[in-house]
Design a protein around this motif. Sequence first.
Motif, PDB file in Angstrom:
ATOM      1  N   ARG A 180     -22.388  16.238 -51.625  1.00 27.11           N
ATOM      2  CA  ARG A 180     -21.978  16.599 -50.384  1.00 27.11           C
ATOM      3  C   ARG A 180     -22.280  17.977 -50.240  1.00 27.11           C
ATOM      4  O   ARG A 180     -22.035  18.813 -51.028  1.00 27.11           O
ATOM      5  CB  ARG A 180     -20.165  16.713 -50.288  1.00 27.11           C
TER       6      ARG A 180
ATOM      7  N   GLU B  33     -27.304  12.938 -44.222  1.00 35.73           N
ATOM      8  CA  GLU B  33     -26.417  12.010 -44.059  1.00 35.73           C
ATOM      9  C   GLU B  33     -25.304  12.474 -45.249  1.00 35.73           C
ATOM     10  O   GLU B  33     -24.072  12.080 -45.143  1.00 35.73           O
ATOM     11  CB  GLU B  33     -26.594  10.559 -44.188  1.00 35.73           C
ATOM     12  N   LEU B  34     -25.724  13.365 -45.997  1.00 38.22           N
ATOM     13  CA  LEU B  34     -24.743  13.995 -47.062  1.00 38.22           C
ATOM     14  C   LEU B  34     -24.357  15.358 -46.626  1.00 38.22           C
ATOM     15  O   LEU B  34     -23.645  15.840 -47.521  1.00 38.22           O
ATOM     16  CB  LEU B  34     -25.278  13.902 -48.350  1.00 38.22           C
TER      17      LEU B  34
ATOM     18  N   ARG C 267     -11.766  18.090 -35.342  1.00 36.34           N
ATOM     19  CA  ARG C 267     -11.859  17.972 -36.953  1.00 36.34           C
ATOM     20  C   ARG C 267     -12.376  19.328 -37.321  1.00 36.34           C
ATOM     21  O   ARG C 267     -12.467  19.613 -38.568  1.00 36.34           O
ATOM     22  CB  ARG C 267     -12.714  16.606 -37.415  1.00 36.34           C
TER      23      ARG C 267
ATOM     24  N   GLU D 149     -10.284  10.070 -43.063  1.00 34.96           N
ATOM     25  CA  GLU D 149     -11.406   9.581 -42.475  1.00 34.96           C
ATOM     26  C   GLU D 149     -12.753   9.148 -43.141  1.00 34.96           C
ATOM     27  O   GLU D 149     -13.168   8.082 -42.724  1.00 34.96           O
ATOM     28  CB  GLU D 149     -11.548  10.766 -41.096  1.00 34.96           C
ATOM     29  N   MET D 150     -13.176  10.098 -44.028  1.00 36.46           N
ATOM     30  CA  MET D 150     -14.571   9.756 -44.467  1.00 36.46           C
ATOM     31  C   MET D 150     -14.557   9.132 -45.964  1.00 36.46           C
ATOM     32  O   MET D 150     -15.492   8.945 -46.593  1.00 36.46           O
ATOM     33  CB  MET D 150     -15.186  11.015 -44.503  1.00 36.46           C
TER      34      MET D 150
ATOM     35  N   PRO E 169     -13.463   6.461 -48.875  1.00 31.75           N
ATOM     36  CA  PRO E 169     -13.829   4.851 -48.834  1.00 31.75           C
ATOM     37  C   PRO E 169     -12.735   4.157 -48.675  1.00 31.75           C
ATOM     38  O   PRO E 169     -11.388   4.833 -49.011  1.00 31.75           O
ATOM     39  CB  PRO E 169     -14.275   4.855 -50.416  1.00 31.75           C
TER      40      PRO E 169
ATOM     41  N   ALA F 127     -14.115  -0.817 -51.627  1.00 26.57           N
ATOM     42  CA  ALA F 127     -14.629   0.549 -51.900  1.00 26.57           C
ATOM     43  C   ALA F 127     -13.730   1.599 -52.688  1.00 26.57           C
ATOM     44  O   ALA F 127     -13.823   2.070 -53.851  1.00 26.57           O
ATOM     45  CB  ALA F 127     -15.441   0.923 -50.944  1.00 26.57           C
TER      46      ALA F 127
ATOM     47  N   GLU G 184     -12.637   4.214 -61.309  1.00 25.35           N
ATOM     48  CA  GLU G 184     -13.447   5.261 -61.745  1.00 25.35           C
ATOM     49  C   GLU G 184     -12.899   6.586 -61.866  1.00 25.35           C
ATOM     50  O   GLU G 184     -12.870   7.425 -62.893  1.00 25.35           O
ATOM     51  CB  GLU G 184     -14.670   5.613 -60.995  1.00 25.35           C
TER      52      GLU G 184
ATOM     53  N   TYR H  26     -30.925   9.112 -57.191  1.00 26.13           N
ATOM     54  CA  TYR H  26     -30.129   8.672 -56.177  1.00 26.13           C
ATOM     55  C   TYR H  26     -30.059   7.297 -55.974  1.00 26.13           C
ATOM     56  O   TYR H  26     -28.925   6.723 -55.444  1.00 26.13           O
ATOM     57  CB  TYR H  26     -30.766   9.327 -54.563  1.00 26.13           C
TER      58      TYR H  26
ATOM     59  N   VAL I 256     -27.634   5.762 -58.422  1.00 27.43           N
ATOM     60  CA  VAL I 256     -26.148   6.204 -58.387  1.00 27.43           C
ATOM     61  C   VAL I 256     -25.662   5.689 -57.071  1.00 27.43           C
ATOM     62  O   VAL I 256     -24.311   5.359 -56.903  1.00 27.43           O
ATOM     63  CB  VAL I 256     -25.778   7.614 -58.376  1.00 27.43           C
TER      64      VAL I 256
ATOM     65  N   ARG J 292     -22.550   3.959 -57.605  1.00 18.99           N
ATOM     66  CA  ARG J 292     -21.033   4.474 -56.941  1.00 18.99           C
ATOM     67  C   ARG J 292     -21.138   4.347 -55.302  1.00 18.99           C
ATOM     68  O   ARG J 292     -21.431   5.322 -54.722  1.00 18.99           O
ATOM     69  CB  ARG J 292     -21.058   6.013 -57.332  1.00 18.99           C
ATOM     70  N   PRO J 293     -20.919   3.200 -55.197  1.00 20.77           N
ATOM     71  CA  PRO J 293     -21.376   2.918 -53.802  1.00 20.77           C
ATOM     72  C   PRO J 293     -20.380   3.349 -52.634  1.00 20.77           C
ATOM     73  O   PRO J 293     -20.442   3.784 -51.732  1.00 20.77           O
ATOM     74  CB  PRO J 293     -21.181   1.260 -53.548  1.00 20.77           C
ATOM     75  N   TRP J 294     -19.211   3.811 -53.521  1.00 21.86           N
ATOM     76  CA  TRP J 294     -17.950   4.434 -52.596  1.00 21.86           C
ATOM     77  C   TRP J 294     -18.442   5.911 -52.292  1.00 21.86           C
ATOM     78  O   TRP J 294     -17.645   6.526 -51.349  1.00 21.86           O
ATOM     79  CB  TRP J 294     -16.952   4.166 -53.373  1.00 21.86           C
ATOM     80  N   LEU J 295     -19.488   6.276 -53.122  1.00 24.75           N
ATOM     81  CA  LEU J 295     -19.544   7.727 -52.887  1.00 24.75           C
ATOM     82  C   LEU J 295     -20.614   8.158 -51.835  1.00 24.75           C
ATOM     83  O   LEU J 295     -20.780   9.160 -51.117  1.00 24.75           O
ATOM     84  CB  LEU J 295     -19.829   8.534 -54.049  1.00 24.75           C
ATOM     85  N   TYR J 296     -21.668   6.783 -51.536  1.00 26.62           N
ATOM     86  CA  TYR J 296     -22.854   7.282 -50.714  1.00 26.62           C
ATOM     87  C   TYR J 296     -22.934   6.347 -49.609  1.00 26.62           C
ATOM     88  O   TYR J 296     -22.809   5.012 -49.965  1.00 26.62           O
ATOM     89  CB  TYR J 296     -24.090   7.410 -51.672  1.00 26.62           C
ATOM     90  N   PRO J 297     -23.507   6.723 -48.511  1.00 31.65           N
ATOM     91  CA  PRO J 297     -23.680   8.147 -48.009  1.00 31.65           C
ATOM     92  C   PRO J 297     -22.055   8.441 -47.816  1.00 31.65           C
ATOM     93  O   PRO J 297     -21.329   7.405 -47.672  1.00 31.65           O
ATOM     94  CB  PRO J 297     -24.557   7.837 -46.995  1.00 31.65           C
ATOM     95  N   ALA J 298     -21.933   9.470 -47.328  1.00 33.08           N
ATOM     96  CA  ALA J 298     -20.525   9.950 -47.001  1.00 33.08           C
ATOM     97  C   ALA J 298     -20.372   9.174 -45.538  1.00 33.08           C
ATOM     98  O   ALA J 298     -21.168   8.754 -44.804  1.00 33.08           O
ATOM     99  CB  ALA J 298     -20.615  11.344 -46.330  1.00 33.08           C
ATOM    100  N   ALA J 299     -19.045   8.472 -45.637  1.00 33.90           N
ATOM    101  CA  ALA J 299     -18.727   7.385 -44.630  1.00 33.90           C
ATOM    102  C   ALA J 299     -18.982   8.126 -43.243  1.00 33.90           C
ATOM    103  O   ALA J 299     -18.514   9.457 -43.160  1.00 33.90           O
ATOM    104  CB  ALA J 299     -17.306   6.926 -44.621  1.00 33.90           C
TER     105      ALA J 299
ATOM    106  N   SER K 100     -17.967   9.454 -39.657  1.00 36.11           N
ATOM    107  CA  SER K 100     -16.721   9.593 -39.428  1.00 36.11           C
ATOM    108  C   SER K 100     -16.779   9.093 -37.935  1.00 36.11           C
ATOM    109  O   SER K 100     -17.767   8.835 -37.234  1.00 36.11           O
ATOM    110  CB  SER K 100     -16.338  10.997 -39.089  1.00 36.11           C
TER     111      SER K 100
END
Lengths: 479, 212
Positions: free
Chosen positions: A42, A68-69, A117, A260-261, A263, A267, A274, B191, B194, B198-205, B207
């Motif tokens: 991020r 996107e990050l 936000r 909001e963002m 998982p 997920a 983890e 990338y 991972v 770690r699918p929960w981490l990427y990409p940032a959901a 908003s």
Amino acid sequence: MMPENAPVQSTSGTALTVFEKIWNAHHVRRLDDGRDLVFVDRHVLQETTSAQAFERLARAGRAVRHPELTVATQDHVVSTAPGRNEHSNPAGRELLSLMRANAHAHRIRHFGVDDPRQGIVHVIAPELGLALPGCLLVCGDSHTSTVGGLGALGIGVGTSEVEHVLATQTLALNRPRTMRITFEGHCGAGVTAKDLILRTAGTFGIAAAQGCAIEYAGSAIRALPVEARLTLCNMSIEIGARLGLVAPDDRTFAYVQDREMAPSGAAFAQAMAEWRQLRSDPDAVFERDVAIDCSLVAPQVTWGTSPQDVAGVDERVPDPAGFSDAKRRDLAAAAIAYMGLEPGMPLAGIPIDIAFIGSCTNARLSDLEAAATVARGRRVAPGVRALVVPGSTPVRLAAEAKGLHHIFHDAGFEWRDAGCSMCVSINEDIVPPGARCIATSNRNFENRQGPRSRTHLASPAMVAAAAVTGCVTDIRRMT
Amino acid sequence: MTPFTELEGVMAVMPVANINTDAIIPSPWLRFANADLGKGLFGSQRYTEDGRERPDFILNQPPFRSAKILLADENFGCGSSREAAVWALEQFGIRCVLAPSFGDIFYENAFRNGVLAGRIDAATFERLREAVRRHPDRPVVRVDLAARSVTAPDRTSYVLHVPAARAEALLRGEDEIAATLALEAEIAAYYAAVQVARPWLYPAAASRGDTV
């Protein structure tokens, strides 16, 4: 869940600290010069440290590798006047419009002052669920370690590194050394996370953690709510650290859930499985390991011009002659002179001109609630200007839903819009020359809050107490 | 980045510990993208409130107005991450800071701008300070990065501590981003791996209600 090429290395054989586990999981490769190339999950941008990075990126013909990050906000130079917009602070227009234009051009999500936000980078990153346990987050701001309160690696960098992250989504850094600060014992009345971290700076000094990743541990840390952990980790830079973190636990997971963002659903369940591994192994060895006995910590207030110049509110301004180190003696004497104080005078009773409740350190909902508890039914002392500046627009809205703005208004506090405000004097909120401000922010440096400003750092309740009494006041004596 | 090899010039001494980046470049110079940072260097100490130079501040005194090297005590550049602290030094004409230790972020920022942050021992700090004091007419110091040495006005040389890899990058004037971009395939492979792990981490959901 580690990539194959990650180094399993530690100062204690196979036992790893939580920091090492997260670092290793982000390890892309070891560079020839011994630094590690780590992946940035991020990247958060703010207007004062990104403009030149975008300019140089364009000059070199490079693209933003992972928009996107990446997320951007406006916080440092924004006006905090109620109802403000992007043009309210004329001196801030250039950087604010550059932030907006750069974000737009590179398809980066941008939470500007017109977005519900919007807020201080380090307040919105956890609040949005952008920062997550076990993630590596970078921002061009030294207080990025705030997100360590969630068990994330928050690394503050300069503009060249912002440019490097924009172009490559990685950071090349020497792996920080490991340090643990264990907090045991119960906190007494009126003692908050702010007091613990100020006491830490006072005890070990502002360079104590240079080059280190700190893990804050111990029963007193486990007992802290997540927002308090964010406050604690926020000031890691004030003891010199690269970052600071608290291993995530059930409190953390409950905080993150439904953001909001963050998982959700399956997920989230996978993430939590983890995250439960993110704790230091029992026999992990830290390169530096120190402790603080919380039962001995009183509510703190700074007397000088560095966060290490701090004492319990029931103590006195020290006599510089009492410092055995000659350099420290000179610094203390200069600090006391700058602050307009006298050695030996009690801290409680020092009259203040301004009370500032805000900043990435202490402007979350729980901070405003603590201040409101003190302000309720009281009045700001004559001649004192008191400001409450929520850390983000969501914090402001949540506080208003609870009626806190009425409490502050009724007591004579200003209730403002979200931004960095008077912490950094880069916007319209400035302490006048020679005025004395008690503040919930993080730096009491000379001229930090404005030319010749004098700053006393303290917790939100302590600042609210000073606002209504007109002087530094022991919160434990407010009934 | 402009390479740094050798530098000979006037050395100004600010014998104070914990000089923070707010002091090096005060916030008024950070409000605009193209502020004159060289003028803003140590602005709070260098000028009166109405903008006149304070004659007692070292960088307002000849010969230190043209200082190229700065000697300071430990923990130089602590505090804020503002890279403008390095830009201000560089734009003033100071391309080398010597101190027993540096704030971590300042240290990184310096090398990325071709400014040498050279660590010296506490004893060397004292000797250099003294040597310059004894040569007020010619407070000139020579820094040789390749040799890792600092030579005082009395021609005594001292050891300069610069990690080998950093020194080489500075000597070559290396473009760090280009070096990392050469590893782009490896970063992409990381990338890709991972994202699966770690699918929960990427990409940032994304908003809600977002329009990019």
